[in-house]
Scaffold this motif. Structure first.
Motif, PDB file in Angstrom:
ATOM      1  N   LEU A 189      -2.652   1.066  -5.394  1.00 49.06           N
ATOM      2  CA  LEU A 189      -3.120   0.931  -4.023  1.00 49.06           C
ATOM      3  C   LEU A 189      -2.877   2.200  -3.218  1.00 49.06           C
ATOM      4  O   LEU A 189      -3.737   2.618  -2.431  1.00 49.06           O
ATOM      5  CB  LEU A 189      -2.434  -0.262  -3.347  1.00 49.06           C
ATOM      6  N   SER A 190      -1.722   2.814  -3.381  1.00 51.97           N
ATOM      7  CA  SER A 190      -1.417   4.015  -2.599  1.00 51.97           C
ATOM      8  C   SER A 190      -2.249   5.211  -3.040  1.00 51.97           C
ATOM      9  O   SER A 190      -2.472   6.135  -2.246  1.00 51.97           O
ATOM     10  CB  SER A 190       0.071   4.351  -2.722  1.00 51.97           C
TER      11      SER A 190
ATOM     12  N   PHE B  86       0.822  -1.210   0.000  1.00 50.25           N
ATOM     13  CA  PHE B  86       0.000   0.000   0.000  1.00 50.25           C
ATOM     14  C   PHE B  86       0.864   1.272   0.000  1.00 50.25           C
ATOM     15  O   PHE B  86       0.331   2.366  -0.154  1.00 50.25           O
ATOM     16  CB  PHE B  86      -0.945  -0.005   1.198  1.00 50.25           C
TER      17      PHE B  86
END
Length: 283
Positions: free
Chosen positions: A180-181, A174
């Protein structure tokens, strides 16, 4: 407030019966299939020559095209939300019935806004659950392939029986994965930018859906929706800018400024939209 929540709940369920569940199911199904296919395409000699061929979870996520599926699904979600709200005008007497309910017109706008926000939030939440659930089956394929492979670091150094389970960190993904980030950030500043951008986009799309008197105004509102996406996923824009133009830009403090601007513009749009509903003489 009670009537607002009731109407919002009705609109939310009505939308999901019509199209929301199909968009969610299709986007998640395609993303899961891409991830599983990407994970299985790993022959035993994948790791034989180049050390960085070891793919951690974040690399699988970014290389599989899952992020593109997510954004296409989100855009489709916004388009269908607009079509739903616009349909109350064009496909029958729906809006006339809603605005004759024993509630203020500002409450009608809030109901549409809350239902649209709930749809978008559920989309993000289910995608996050899917990313968490797919972590073990995806990384287990690479752990097994790496263990069966031979890594030749140099002519005199060869490594066998490689244990890569430690390098496939879930929480690190993440931070390292651009998808995702950006969509599920762990940084508070990026959370603010994401929430501010989505707030602006949802407000603009609800305004556009309920306001059909001016095409020019709707075009401007659609541009505002795009601006909201830019604020929400500012980290992704910065990443591609750094990759394409070899710059070293960061998300600080621009993300905070963009969050404040998006929030203020969203509030202004909401006030203007409510006043427009109040002044309508044809309903």
């Amino acid at each position: 407030m009670k009537n607002t929540l009731k109407l919002s709940n009705y609109l939310f369920h009505w939308y999901f019966r019509k199209s929301g569940r199909y968009i969610l199911s299709f986007s998640l199904g395609i993303a899961s299939l891409l991830l599983l296919i990407s994970s299985s395409l790993s022959p035993n000699n994948t790791f034989q020559h180049i050390a960085k061929e070891f793919r951690t979870f974040d690399m699988v996520i970014d290389y599989s095209g899952t992020g593109l599926v997510f954004f296409l699904g989100l855009v489709t979600l916004f388009i269908t939300l607009f079509i739903q709200m616009n349909g109350f005008y064009t496909n029958g007497k729906g809006m006339y019935s809603i605005l004759t309910l024993p509630m203020k017109r500002c409450q009608v706008f809030y109901a549409f806004f809350l239902s649209a926000s709930a749809v978008v939030f559920l989309y993000f939440a289910l995608w996050l659950v899917a990313m968490v659930a797919l972590y073990i089956p995806i990384t287990s394929m690479y752990v097994k392939a790496a263990f069966q492979s031979v890594l030749r670091i140099s002519q005199s150094v060869t490594v066998r029986d490689i244990d890569t389970s430690i390098s496939n960190g879930f929480f690190l993904a993440f931070h390292r994965s651009i998808f995702l980030s950006s969509c599920f950030p762990v940084s508070w500043i990026q959370v603010l930018a994401l929430s501010g951008g989505m707030f602006l986009s949802i407000t603009a799309i609800v305004f556009a859906g309920l306001y059909n008197e001016s095409v020019f105004t709707r075009v401007l509102l659609f541009l505002v929706v795009l601006a909201g996406f830019f604020v929400a996923f500012y980290r992704a824009w910065i990443f591609f800018d750094n990759q394409l133009f070899y710059s070293v830009r960061t998300i600080m403090p621009q993300s905070l400024y963009l969050f404040v601007l998006a929030g203020l513009l969203g509030v202004v749009l909401m006030i203007v939209a409510i006043n427009k509903l109040k002044r309508r003489k044809d309903i």
